[in-house]
Structures are given as structure tokens and as C-alpha cells.
Design a protein around this motif. Structure first.
Motif, PDB file in Angstrom:
ATOM      1  N   LEU A 696     -27.275  67.734  48.354  1.00  0.00           N
ATOM      2  CA  LEU A 696     -27.080  69.089  48.870  1.00  0.00           C
ATOM      3  C   LEU A 696     -27.758  69.390  50.196  1.00  0.00           C
ATOM      4  O   LEU A 696     -27.177  70.021  51.073  1.00  0.00           O
ATOM      5  CB  LEU A 696     -27.612  70.094  47.829  1.00  0.00           C
ATOM      6  N   TYR A 713     -30.129  80.257  53.728  1.00  0.00           N
ATOM      7  CA  TYR A 713     -29.524  79.730  52.497  1.00  0.00           C
ATOM      8  C   TYR A 713     -28.001  79.861  52.485  1.00  0.00           C
ATOM      9  O   TYR A 713     -27.359  79.367  51.578  1.00  0.00           O
ATOM     10  CB  TYR A 713     -30.127  80.430  51.275  1.00  0.00           C
ATOM     11  N   MET A 714     -27.451  80.514  53.468  1.00  0.00           N
ATOM     12  CA  MET A 714     -25.992  80.544  53.557  1.00  0.00           C
ATOM     13  C   MET A 714     -25.468  79.156  53.912  1.00  0.00           C
ATOM     14  O   MET A 714     -24.338  78.812  53.577  1.00  0.00           O
ATOM     15  CB  MET A 714     -25.529  81.548  54.621  1.00  0.00           C
ATOM     16  N   ASP A 715     -26.288  78.377  54.627  1.00  0.00           N
ATOM     17  CA  ASP A 715     -25.825  77.053  55.057  1.00  0.00           C
ATOM     18  C   ASP A 715     -26.700  75.910  54.578  1.00  0.00           C
ATOM     19  O   ASP A 715     -26.278  74.765  54.608  1.00  0.00           O
ATOM     20  CB  ASP A 715     -25.712  77.017  56.585  1.00  0.00           C
ATOM     21  N   TYR A 716     -27.950  76.207  54.216  1.00  0.00           N
ATOM     22  CA  TYR A 716     -28.830  75.154  53.714  1.00  0.00           C
ATOM     23  C   TYR A 716     -28.765  75.211  52.192  1.00  0.00           C
ATOM     24  O   TYR A 716     -29.185  76.186  51.578  1.00  0.00           O
ATOM     25  CB  TYR A 716     -30.264  75.369  54.202  1.00  0.00           C
ATOM     26  N   ALA A 717     -28.236  74.157  51.596  1.00  0.00           N
ATOM     27  CA  ALA A 717     -27.965  74.191  50.153  1.00  0.00           C
ATOM     28  C   ALA A 717     -29.159  73.703  49.356  1.00  0.00           C
ATOM     29  O   ALA A 717     -29.539  72.539  49.455  1.00  0.00           O
ATOM     30  CB  ALA A 717     -26.738  73.342  49.821  1.00  0.00           C
ATOM     31  N   ARG A 720     -29.761  74.057  42.469  1.00  0.00           N
ATOM     32  CA  ARG A 720     -29.962  75.132  41.475  1.00  0.00           C
ATOM     33  C   ARG A 720     -29.848  74.529  40.080  1.00  0.00           C
ATOM     34  O   ARG A 720     -29.379  73.393  39.926  1.00  0.00           O
ATOM     35  CB  ARG A 720     -28.900  76.213  41.671  1.00  0.00           C
ATOM     36  N   ASP A 784     -17.261  66.945  51.104  1.00  0.00           N
ATOM     37  CA  ASP A 784     -16.545  66.578  52.321  1.00  0.00           C
ATOM     38  C   ASP A 784     -16.815  65.119  52.696  1.00  0.00           C
ATOM     39  O   ASP A 784     -15.901  64.352  53.003  1.00  0.00           O
ATOM     40  CB  ASP A 784     -17.025  67.526  53.433  1.00  0.00           C
TER      41      ASP A 784
ATOM     42  N   PHE B 173     -13.415  76.794  44.947  1.00  0.00           N
ATOM     43  CA  PHE B 173     -14.210  75.589  45.217  1.00  0.00           C
ATOM     44  C   PHE B 173     -15.334  76.047  46.124  1.00  0.00           C
ATOM     45  O   PHE B 173     -15.091  76.465  47.256  1.00  0.00           O
ATOM     46  CB  PHE B 173     -13.351  74.511  45.878  1.00  0.00           C
ATOM     47  N   GLN B 175     -18.584  76.596  48.512  1.00  0.00           N
ATOM     48  CA  GLN B 175     -19.420  76.034  49.568  1.00  0.00           C
ATOM     49  C   GLN B 175     -20.790  75.865  48.922  1.00  0.00           C
ATOM     50  O   GLN B 175     -21.305  76.812  48.325  1.00  0.00           O
ATOM     51  CB  GLN B 175     -19.432  77.036  50.733  1.00  0.00           C
ATOM     52  N   PRO B 176     -21.371  74.655  48.988  1.00  0.00           N
ATOM     53  CA  PRO B 176     -22.543  74.387  48.154  1.00  0.00           C
ATOM     54  C   PRO B 176     -23.762  75.276  48.439  1.00  0.00           C
ATOM     55  O   PRO B 176     -24.540  75.537  47.533  1.00  0.00           O
ATOM     56  CB  PRO B 176     -22.894  72.926  48.471  1.00  0.00           C
ATOM     57  N   ALA B 177     -23.941  75.743  49.655  1.00  0.00           N
ATOM     58  CA  ALA B 177     -25.113  76.553  49.959  1.00  0.00           C
ATOM     59  C   ALA B 177     -24.898  78.011  49.561  1.00  0.00           C
ATOM     60  O   ALA B 177     -25.619  78.554  48.731  1.00  0.00           O
ATOM     61  CB  ALA B 177     -25.463  76.450  51.439  1.00  0.00           C
ATOM     62  N   SER B 178     -23.902  78.640  50.125  1.00  0.00           N
ATOM     63  CA  SER B 178     -23.715  80.082  49.914  1.00  0.00           C
ATOM     64  C   SER B 178     -23.005  80.378  48.606  1.00  0.00           C
ATOM     65  O   SER B 178     -23.126  81.468  48.069  1.00  0.00           O
ATOM     66  CB  SER B 178     -22.884  80.674  51.048  1.00  0.00           C
ATOM     67  N   ARG B 179     -22.261  79.431  48.143  1.00  0.00           N
ATOM     68  CA  ARG B 179     -21.394  79.583  46.964  1.00  0.00           C
ATOM     69  C   ARG B 179     -20.318  80.654  47.154  1.00  0.00           C
ATOM     70  O   ARG B 179     -19.744  81.157  46.192  1.00  0.00           O
ATOM     71  CB  ARG B 179     -22.196  79.779  45.688  1.00  0.00           C
ATOM     72  N   PHE B 180     -20.060  81.015  48.379  1.00  0.00           N
ATOM     73  CA  PHE B 180     -18.804  81.685  48.697  1.00  0.00           C
ATOM     74  C   PHE B 180     -17.718  80.618  48.554  1.00  0.00           C
ATOM     75  O   PHE B 180     -18.006  79.464  48.251  1.00  0.00           O
ATOM     76  CB  PHE B 180     -18.826  82.201  50.142  1.00  0.00           C
ATOM     77  N   LEU B 239     -19.971  72.478  59.113  1.00  0.00           N
ATOM     78  CA  LEU B 239     -20.890  71.601  58.388  1.00  0.00           C
ATOM     79  C   LEU B 239     -20.411  71.227  56.998  1.00  0.00           C
ATOM     80  O   LEU B 239     -20.679  70.148  56.508  1.00  0.00           O
ATOM     81  CB  LEU B 239     -22.183  72.396  58.128  1.00  0.00           C
ATOM     82  N   HIS B 240     -19.750  72.164  56.357  1.00  0.00           N
ATOM     83  CA  HIS B 240     -19.454  72.004  54.934  1.00  0.00           C
ATOM     84  C   HIS B 240     -18.111  71.358  54.673  1.00  0.00           C
ATOM     85  O   HIS B 240     -17.818  70.969  53.552  1.00  0.00           O
ATOM     86  CB  HIS B 240     -19.524  73.362  54.233  1.00  0.00           C
ATOM     87  N   GLY B 241     -17.299  71.246  55.703  1.00  0.00           N
ATOM     88  CA  GLY B 241     -16.005  70.615  55.502  1.00  0.00           C
ATOM     89  C   GLY B 241     -15.203  70.612  56.785  1.00  0.00           C
ATOM     90  O   GLY B 241     -15.181  71.613  57.510  1.00  0.00           O
TER      91      GLY B 241
END
Ligand SMILES: Cc1cc2nc3c(=O)[nH]c(=O)nc-3n(C[C@H](O)[C@H](O)[C@H](O)COP(=O)(O)OP(=O)(O)OC[C@H]3O[C@@H](n4cnc5c(N)ncnc54)[C@H](O)[C@@H]3O)c2cc1C
Lengths: 793, 262
Positions: A696, A713-717, A720, A784, B173, B175-180, B239-241
Motif C-alpha cells: 500500500l 491520506y487521500m493519496d498515501y495508503a 487498515r 495497477d 473498486f 482507490q487504496p488510500a482514500s477509498r473513494f 499514482l493509483h492507476g
């Protein structure tokens, strides 16, 4: 070995963490909970460009804003020392590393996004922020160097104009072995080569950093409250090197600290600033980091790019290993930055294996990024990841069983002197692998794989070993290696008149459970109840000079000091008991809190002896001093070497590339265990962070602009709870450390060190089971990246 | 945060009047707006809370059978109260975490129109009608691109009317960080055809996938989507895809949504 739960108190008992009562009921006392009458607040104006010339900082308009007490810029700190680096690394030519000046506030240039340029002290934080917006900063932006390979190129933009290049040092280890290693590669039957990235991480403790400076004009006494893992280290570095305050005029207090993970070891500008400003403003000055600030001002972790090669003979014996690593230092050298990719990494490159020839090269690079330093594991995760990935790859290339290949090459005889300068005192790697095969249920794997296939998922099993060096560290050794401090620790055992005990320790607890585990040891030694003992930590005016908590050193080093001090207490108490019992002290036995004369029924209780020490009416004052308080300093003679074997089972969704962790097993050898529940908890948390790194977490910069792309935390995972399975952890394989009195090795980092390779190995295994011959994917293995690897295979 | 005045009107009329002031801004649950204020990225003079307006709260069934949800209804209330439209209730139940769901509102989410938000997919796939203080806007006319909607200055979403499909499902599906939503697909099958809306994927915000709708209207099964692929050009790449990954995910997630539709 007794089963968990069988021992009810003292060493080996899973005593409940007493500190959790206050943590879980909101009664902790964290630095931000401290408010001092009359305190002002500081807001740091931070650079929003990665690299630039600071032409001017005009604070005149801001200074006139409501509530502003004083505004500081780099010029105010010209007479003050820079933030020091605590470890001098010597390069392969025998030259000292390049050490740039690290100012408290930027001066002349800014070198990373987030670097403080000015500091506004005001009556309220909002007023400080308002005023900061009115500061006019004129910066001429320069091109930024972010990627280490670019930074290394001839003619690259220099992060520091006064250094010869962006290379901090070029370290070769062991340089004398290089020729022999190269020769072994020429003669190898098989060579496996792998280039990999150990991804940059942000530590993200739950509590962001806080600092409060206070100054008493009357007695010239400075107090710094700070979220530190090691208040004495801060006192030493800041007092001696930065601000020039003698120790007796500087008190550093680190109260409850909400997690550190390494990033709270270091001495930061904000601490020096608040201490300095409190005197300059004649008011307490408080800074509380926001989470956004934490992302761009807490030292980051890892960030290595490595090419590793493993040579094997025709019988699959490892014959040589060599690596080339670029290690990111960021824009400045943080406190222990230089030691992490060198001494904490190179010395572990033998892993659990008897590879006879090893050569490690590390080039440490300056870039326009936040400084990088120790993060849970610090150097050992980087070493473990390389070794355990390249072995897995070799096994696949050779068609060998990954467990068998490892077992065949294990170190089995101890003590074992590695070719990378350390000596493993003890261990049993077959035992932890046997235990892993059992708790990981390897025999059931094929059936589980079939079940996954029936659901359209690919299942993989990944394993790895790890070894790490804890109990940092023998002072004379680290001194030779460039450490600018000793690494002993200290404890004072203060027995009170009625027999209760306060133990003042140099270690600092910020989640590790010292307040529970340390008393278990003393209780066991004396034979009294744990509740009779409290520990005191985190305040330089209360505790002896100790080096704090990191590198899983607290119990192995500070705990050993506590044992030594308790031994002194017991020896003296026996003398007092002997007097009371009219016997010779050599005949006195201590058991279950009672002193008795061997072979008689004469005895006296612990409390009677302690009372006699403080009310010495019937007491041999001419022979023994009254009172019962002893201090011991302990300097270890070697590192400790926890080791273990980890297994991860994943499912990969071939349509989306998403990886889920289905099972995770960890068999660790921590030597003797004081509190099994706390040890399990440490492993649990460590694995969560290791899985976070593997799947992550990835701190990312825009390579053109140097902007931090993962700034929240919107982009740094972060990992959990639902990213993780229930773990099987076991620490019943115990080869006690041979050189410390408790036989303990340390468990705080193992989970984070041991888990990333097994996760990645498992994903690669899963992809192969799906017919995708993917050799490697760099962490974090995001959906990805995994999907791309599947697609390109 | 900068200083602001705070108003908490109890009727739509009072809210609209308050929003007529200089630099006034509506606040729903504040789950997007408050973080923005804290970062000093917005500086309204007056914040007008919409959380105390009974006319904008709650869930009911309209005369035409549509599910009517007040603009200030929280995600949590929709998750537990929209049983008549299970696909929508499930969507609301997976937005953020409990704290977010207890504060965040449907009106706020649709007004904000985050390109990765969940509700826009539901509104578009359902052919919902957004009711404001001045007019009714069809979902097809409402979403104008990332963070852009047909709302005028000071106009507020007072209610959203959802025609209830025969079957539906929202597959997210994360997004691993925001979970949006990295990609979220809502499919809704009505008597007269199927609607498919995708969030998270496109540079232009939520959109309908016409080819998928046609294929599914002819044959409502995930196989009907075999071979359909969206153009990667307009996709978000970050970054996420990558763009290609998102285009691919749209197909995979749409199929899963169809398979799970109930
Ligand atoms: C941790 C976290 C996780 C989240 N996860 C998700 C997720 O998975 N999926 C998802 O879809 N969303 C997610 N969100 C966003 C959440 O759903 C918000 O609640 C929503 O986007 C905004 O709704 P709000 O009521 O809080 O609006 P506010 O934040 O109050 O307002 C947002 C904007 O809408 C305007 N506004 C508010 N109400 C109205 C109205 N009735 N009419 C007109 N304009 C109005 C405001 O002026 C403002 O510009 C998450 C948020 C957080 C903090």
C-alpha cells in the motif's frame, strides 16, 4: 517452555498492559495536552517549492498583524549551530562523508518542499497563520533533483552548492573483500541478478510531533517538552551542538508519546526553534504539527534502489553476494541518516546464510526531498528484502524448492562470524522454519490453491527468513564505526521505605509497554508483586542518562541495566537482612520476597528490610549506608540477533490485479520472552507495517517539480484492519541471547523487517501459478502495478 | 480556517435568503467543505448550514413511485432507510466510514460532484431528478464535468428523486488510500432499458457508458459486455492507476455490477 498463560506473574507472564488503562480511557498525557500559562504559538511558513534561491523574506507587514509576538527567519539563527548528524560515515577511500549545514530555518536556499523558511510566534495559532500569509517570500526557483540516478549524473543540479556533488558518500563494505567477491562471481555456476526498489515510506505515528519551549529567566532554566523517543539524546544534541545550553540548564520531557516508529528519534528544527524562541520571546512557545506538516517534515524512511547479485555453485550453495545501492538521504542529513544504509544494513547482508563472500556498495545521495532516516527496522528491512527476494528468484530460476534452498544454506553453528563484520551469538534457523511449516500449514496449501482457482483467483505462498541486529549497541564498536554518541543505557532502582519500587529508566515507552514489562523483571528478581513497581521515564531531570528507545534496544540494553541495578539492590538488602537476622550475608537467600538464613526457619520480609534501610535504628551504619537506591549503566558487548521465518499466502485477482492477504504466519526467535502478549502485539503491528510497505504505502514525488504527490491520506495508503488477515504468530523457538543477563533479543521491529519479502514472494508465486512468468514487481504492489505486470508478462 | 459567520436556518426560504449574502456558502455535512476550510483553500464570509431544515430531511415515496430523498439526508440515513432501492442503500452504506456517513449528505455530495464520488453514479444511472430551490434538473443535464454541475450560484439541492429500477447494483473498486472509487459502476435495469454510469474513471467526471447500456438492454448479463472497452484517452491517469488500467477496470467492474445486480 511453559505455554502462554501458564505463568501468572513476573517473567513470562502475559500481564495486561497497565498503561492501556490511561491510553484507552483518554487519560494519557501527551505533549499537546500540556499547556503552559502565557504560552504563544508558532506557525512555520514552509517552502512550497522543492529547490530555490531565497532572495528575500520580508516580514514587515506580517509583524504588524494582530497578536504577533515575533517573527523569525534564517538570519536569526546565524549564530546558532546547525542540526547535527550523529554518525560520521567514512567512504571507501577513507574520506569522511560530505556533511552539509542543516539550518534551523532556511537560509540562502530552500531545498525541499516543507522546509521551514520563517516562523511566526503569536498569541494564537490562527493569528500566527494569518501573519504567515502576509510574509513576502521571494524565491527564484531552481530545477529540482528528485530521482537518485539523476542526482548521481555528471553535471546534475547540486542540492548543496558548497559540496562537490550530490554524493554524500560512496561506501564499500568490506572493501578488502571486493576482489575476492568478484572472483567468486567469475567462477559461479549460476548468478541471479535483481534490481529492486525499497520504497520510500512516511512513518505516520498516530500522534504528530509537538514541541513546547519554556524558559525561566530567574534561573536560566530551559525546558523542552517534545514527542521524542529519547529525551537525553535531544538534550545532548540540541544543548551541545545547536543552542549551546549546558545540560544542567536544559530539561527535556517526553511524556506519553503516541507512536514513534523511528521518526521521533531525531532532533528536529522545530525543537531547537521552540527552545530558542521561548527565551527570545520570554514566553513559552508551542508547536503542534498538523498531519499535512508531518508528511513534509517528519523524516521519511527506506528509499533505496539496489542491484543485488547472488552467486551459487553447482550444488546450489551460495558462494558470493554483491550489491550496489543508491540510498536517498533527502536534502539534509537527519540524525542517524548516514548510519542506516551502511552499518545498519551492510552488516546484515549475510542474512541467515553462510555465504562466505559479500561485498556491499552504497552511494548515499542528496536530493530535493524530505530527509530520510531510520524507520522501524532501519536498514535491516532493506537488507532482508534484497536477500530474500534474490534467493526466491534464484530458486525459481534453478527450479529449486525455496524452503530447501534456504535450509541448505543456513548458518547452523554458533557463534558465527559473518563476512560482514558481525558475530551471531546464537540461533536455530531450522527450528523457526520447522515451526513456520507447522503454523503456516504448508501441507494444506495446494488444496487452498485449488479452492482459490475455483473462484477465479490465483493463490501464492511466499516465505522468507530474516535476521536483524538489535540491542543497539556496543559503544566502543559503534565509536569505531563513526557514531558520535555512546549507546549504553541506564536505570536507577529506587526502593521506597515500605518496599515499593520506582525504576527510573533511560528507555522511553511510546507504545511498547515498558510500564508493564519492566516491572515484571524486577518483581521476578525480588519475588514481590508487579503492582509494587512503577517505572519512570521520559524526563531528563528524573532519569539517569539513557539513550532512549529504538533498534529494539529497550529491554536488551536498558532492561539489562535495570537487572544490574536490581542485583546491587538485592546484594545490599541481603546485607541488611543479615544484620537483622544476625547471620552472615553469604547465608542469606531471597525467595518470594522473603530473606531467610539458609538451613534455618529464620526469615525477614522484604518490607522489613527496606524499612530498616530508611529508618536505620537497628542498622550497621558503620558498614552500610542507609537507603536503598542503586544505578547501573549497561553497555552491551554485542548486538542481539533475533531471527525468524515468515510465510504469507495471497490471492491475486487476475482481472484487477488486486492482492489480498489470506494467511500470514510468523515464527520468531526472540530469545527469552518477558511478556508473550506484548511480544505478539509488537509482531502484529510490525507485520501490519510490513504489509503496508509491500502492498500500500509509497511516498511519491513529482520528478519534475519536486512536489510531494502523497501529501495526505487521500493519496498515501495506510494499512487498515481489513487489509490484514488474522495472523499466526509464534515465539516458542527460543535461543536465549548469550551475552545479556536476561537472554532477550528484542522484538519491536521483526514484524516490519520480516514481512515484506514474503508478501512479494507470494504475489510472484501466485502470478506464476496463473502462467504469468513475472520475475519481479516493485513495492508497493498496487492493483495497477500487478495488473500491468500480468499484462506485460 | 479563516473567520466566518455561521447561520443555521430552519427553512429552505431562509437558507436561500442567507445564501444571497456576499460570499455566503452552503454547508451540508461539511465532510468536504470543512477540510477545505481548515486548509484555508476557501474563505466564505458566511457559512449557511443546511442541516437543520426539516423540509430537506428524510426519505419518502413520491406519487410516481420514485424514492425521494431530502437534500440534507445523511449517507447513513440513506443506507438504513432506502430499503425500497437496495442498490442505492448499499452504495450509501459504503461511502467513507461511519463518521463520514453520519455527517455527509446526498445534496452535498451531488453539489460537490467529486469525480470519484459514489452518489453521482447512482443519480446518473437511475435517471434521477435533482430538485433545487428554483427548478428540477434531470441527472443527464446536471453533471458538467469534474466538480462542475448545472447549479447556479446560491442554488441548493433540496431533494433528489430516484426512479426505482427493477434490479441494480453499484460496484466500487476502491482507490487504496482514500477509498473513494478508483472506478465505480452503477447499473440499473428499468423496464425500458438499462443505464450504466461510471465514476472515478474519467477526466470529465461521472459518465454514462452508451455501448454497455445498449448491450445490456438487449441482454442483461455480464457476458453481454464481453469485448466492450472504453477509450483510455479520456481516463484519469495518476499514482493509483494509469489511464489504460482505469479503462480496463471499467469493463471488469461493470461486469461484476451486472452479475451482482438484484
Ligand atoms: C474520510 C472521507 C471518506 C469519504 N469517502 C467517500 C466515498 O467513499 N465516496 C463518496 O462518494 N464520498 C466520500 N466522501 C465524501 C463525503 O461523501 C462527503 O460527505 C460529500 O462529498 C460532501 O457532502 P457534505 O454533505 O459533507 O457536503 P459539504 O462538505 O458540506 O459541502 C460540499 C460542497 O457542496 C455544497 N453543498 C452542500 N450541500 C449542498 C446542497 N444541499 N445544495 C447545494 N450545495 C451544497 C457546499 O457548499 C460545498 O461546496 C468521503 C469524505 C471523507 C471525509
Amino acid at each position: 517452555m511453559p505455554k502462554d498463560g501458564e505463568i501468572k506473574s513476573g517473567i513470562g507472564a502475559s500481564s495486561k498492559r497497565r498503561e492501556d488503562v490511561r491510553f484507552l480511557t483518554g487519560n494519557g498525557n501527551y505533549t499537546d495536552d500540556i499547556n503552559i500559562r502565557g504560552q504563544a504559538y508558532v506557525f512555520f511558513l514552509r517552502s512550497d517549492v522543492a529547490h530555490g534561491t531565497l532572495n528575500s523574506v520580508d516580514t514587515s507587514a506580517a509583524a504588524a498583524m494582530p497578536g504577533v509576538v515575533k517573527i523569525f527567519t534564517g538570519a536569526d539563527f546565524e549564530a546558532v549551530g546547525g542540526i547535527p548528524c550523529g554518525w560520521l560515515v567514512t567512504d571507501k577511500h577513507g574520506e569522511p562523508m560530505q556533511e552539509p549545514k542543516h539550518p534551523v530555518l532556511a537560509h540562502g536556499k530552500v531545498r525541499h518542499v516543507g522546509e521551514p523558511i520563517a516562523a511566526v510566534v503569536a498569541d494564537s495559532l490562527e493569528q500566527a497563520r494569518d501573519a504567515a500569509e502576509a510574509i513576502e517570500v521571494d524565491i527564484s526557483e531552481l530545477s529540482a533533483v528528485i530521482n537518485m540516478k539523476d542526482a548521481f549524473k555528471e553535471g546534475a543540479t547540486k542540492v548543496h552548492d558548497d559540496l562537490t556533488s550530490n554524493l554524500c558518500y560512496d561506501w564499500g563494505f568490506v572493501e578488502e573483500n571486493k576482489g575476492a567477491v568478484d572472483e567468486a562471481f567469475k567462477n559461479a555456476h549460476h548468478v541471479t541478478t535483481l534490481e529492486l526498489v525499497n520504497n520510500r515510506l512516511v512513518a505516520n505515528p498516530m500522534e504528530p510531533r509537538v514541541a513546547i519551549g519554556d524558559y525561566a529567566r530567574s534561573d536560566e532554566q530551559h525546558t523542552l517538552y517534545t514527542t521524542s523517543q529519547n529525551p537525553h539524546v535531544i538534550r545532548l544534541l540540541m544543548g551541545a551542538f545547536v543552542l549551546g545550553i549546558p545540560e544542567h540548564k536544559l530539561r527535556v520531557i517526553s511524556p506519553d508519546v503516541g507512536g514513534g516508529f523511528g521518526t521521533k528519534i531525531f532532533h528536529y528544527q522545530e525543537e531547537a526553534f521552540c527552545t530558542f524562541a521561548a527565551k527570545a520571546c520570554n514566553r513559552p512557545v508551542k508547536w503542534t504539527s498538523s498531519r499535512s506538516e508531518a508528511f513534509m517534515s517528519d523524516a521519511h524512511g527506506r528509499d533505496h534502489v539496489t542491484t543485488i547479485q547472488l552467486a551459487l555453485d553447482k550444488d546450489n550453495n551460495f558462494t558470493a553476494l554483491r550489491t550496489d545501492t543508491l540510498a536517498n538521504m533527502g536534502a539534509y542529513l537527519s540524525t542517524f541518516a548516514s548510519s542506516v544504509p551502511t552499518w545498519l544494513h551492510g552488516t546484515l547482508m549475510a542474512g541467515n546464510y553462510k555465504t562466505p563472500l559479500i561485498y556491499v556498495n552504497v552511494k548515499a545521495m542528496f536530493t530535493n526531498t524530505v530527509p530520510v532516516d531510520a524507520y522501524r527496522g532501519a536498514g535491516r528491512p532493506e537488507a532482508t528484502y534484497q536477500i530474500e527476494r534474490v534467493i526466491d528468484m534464484a530458486a525459481r530460476e534453478l527450479g529449486a524448492d525455496p524452503v530447501a534452498l534456504r535450509r541448505q544454506n543456513y548458518v547452523t553453528e554458533f557463534p558465527y562470524a559473518t563476512p560482514v563484520a558481525v558475530e551471531y551469538d546464537t540461533g536455530d534457523y531450522h527450528a523457526t522454519m520447522d515451526k513456520l511449516e507447522e503454523i503456516g500449514d504448508f501441507t494444506g496449501f495446494e488444496a487452498r490453491r485449488k479452492e482459490s482457482e475455483a473462484k477465479g483467483k490465483w493463490r501464492g505462498l511466499g516465505i522468507n527468513n530474516y535476521i536483524e541486529a538489535c540491542g543497539i549497541a556496543p559503544s566502543n564498536l559503534v565509536g569505531q564505526l563513526g557514531a558520535r554518541a555512546g549507546l549504553y543505557d541506564a536505570a536507577t532502582v529506587r526502593v521506597n521505605a515500605t518496599g515499593s519500587i520506582s525504576v527510573m529508566v533511560g528507555a522511553h515507552s511510546h507504545g511498547q509497554g515498558h510500564e508493564t514489562a519492566f516491572p515484571q523483571v524486577v518483581a521476578d528478581m525480588i519475588g514481590i508483586d508487579e503492582s509494587q513497581i512503577d517505572i519512570v521515564h521520559g524526563d531528563t531531570s528524573k532519569i539517569p542518562f539513557g539513550m532512549g528507545t529504538y533498534g529494539s534496544r529497550s529491554l536488551a540494553v536498558c532492561g539489562s541495566a535495570m537487572v544490574r541495578a536490581t542485583e546491587k539492590i538485592i546484594a545490599k538488602a541481603k546485607k541488611i537482612a543479615a544484620h537483622l537476622l544476625e547471620a552472615s550475608d553469604t547465608d542469606i537467600e531471597l525467595k518470594d520476597g522473603m530473606f531467610s538464613v539458609a538451613g534455618t526457619d529464620k526469615s525477614v520480609a522484604w518490607g522489613d528490610v527496606t524499612l530498616a534501610a530508611y529508618v536505620p535504628h537497628n542498622y550497621p551504619l558503620e558498614e552500610i549506608e542507609p537507603g536503598l537506591e542503586e544505578t547501573a549503566f549497561y553497555d552491551p558487548s554485542n548486538f542481539t540477533y533475533p531471527a525468524g521465518a515468515y510465510a504469507c499466502e495471497v490471492e491475486v485477482d487476475p482481472d484487477t490485479g488486486k492482492v489480498t492477504i489470506e494467511r500470514f504466519a510468523a515464527a520468531d526467535d526472540f530469545g527469552n520472552v518477558i511478556n508473550p502478549m506484548i511480544v505478539s502485539g509488537q509482531v502484529h503491528g510490525g507485520i501490519a507495517q510490513g504489509v503496508g510497505q509491500a502492498l500500500l504505502e509509497g511516498c511519491s514525488y513529482d520528478e519534475e517539480s519536486g512536489q510531494l504527490l502523497t501529501g495526505s491520506y487521500m493519496d498515501y495508503a495506510m494499512p487498515r484492519a481489513d487489509d490484514l488477515p488474522f495472523y499466526s504468530v509464534d515465539h516458542s523457538c527460543q535461543t536465549p541471547c548469550t551475552h545479556n543477563p536476561l537472554g532477550v533479543k528484542g522484538c519491536g521491529e521483526a514484524g516490519a523487517i520480516g514481512s515484506p519479502p514474503s508478501v512479494v514472494n507470494a504475489v510472484i508465486d501466485a502470478l506464476h501459478s496463473g502462467g504469468k512468468k513475472v520475475a519481479h514487481i516493485d513495492m508497493p504492489l498496487t492493483p495497477d502495478r500487478v495488473w500491468n505486470a500480468i499484462n506485460n508478462a | 480556517m479563516y473567520n466566518f459567520e455561521f447561520e443555521k436556518p430552519s427553512s429552505i426560504a431562509d437558507a436561500v435568503a442567507a445564501l444571497g449574502g456576499d460570499e455566503a456558502q452552503a454547508m451540508g455535512g461539511g465532510q468536504t467543505l470543512i477540510p477545505t476550510l481548515k486548509q484555508r483553500l476557501a474563505s466564505p464570509t458566511t457559512l449557511v448550514s443546511l442541516s437543520n431544515i426539516p423540509e430537506m430531511q428524510g426519505i419518502c415515496t413520491g406519487d410516481d413511485g420514485a424514492l425521494c430523498i431530502g437534500g440534507s439526508t445523511t449517507h447513513g440515513a440513506v443506507a438504513s432507510g432506502a430499503g425500497a432501492y437496495p442498490g442505492l442503500a448499499a452504495l450509501a452504506g459504503h461511502i467513507g466510514d461511519p463518521a463520514v456517513r453520519n455527517r455527509g449528505t446526498i445534496g452535498g455530495s451531488l453539489a460537490n460532484n467529486d469525480p470519484s464520488a459514489c452518489y453521482p453514479a447512482a443519480a446518473l444511472a437511475s435517471g434521477a431528478t435533482l430538485v433545487t430551490n428554483t427548478r428540477e434538473i434531470a441527472a443527464d443535464d446536471y453533471f458538467l464535468g469534474m466538480f462542475e454541475t448545472a447549479l447556479e450560484e446560491g442554488e441548493i439541492v433540496t431533494e433528489v428523486r430516484f426512479p426505482i429500477p427493477e434490479v441494480s447494483h453499484y460496484e466500487k473498486f476502491v482507490q487504496p488510500a482514500s477509498r473513494f472509487a478508483l472506478v465505480g459502476v452503477m447499473v440499473a435495469k428499468f423496464a425500458d432499458g438499462v443505464r450504466v454510469a461510471i465514476t472515478g474513471a474519467s477526466e470529465e467526471g461521472v459518465f454514462r457508458w452508451a455501448e454497455a447500456e445498449a448491450a445490456l438492454s438487449a441482454n442483461f448479463s455480464s457476458d453481454a459486455l464481453d469485448g466492450l472497452i472504453l477509450d483510455a484517452d479520456n481516463m484519469i491517469g495518476d499514482l493509483h492507476g494509469s489511464k489504460e488500467y482505469r479503462a480496463h477496470l471499467c469493463g471488469v467492474i461493470a461486469k461484476r455490477a451486472v452479475a451482482k445486480a438484484a
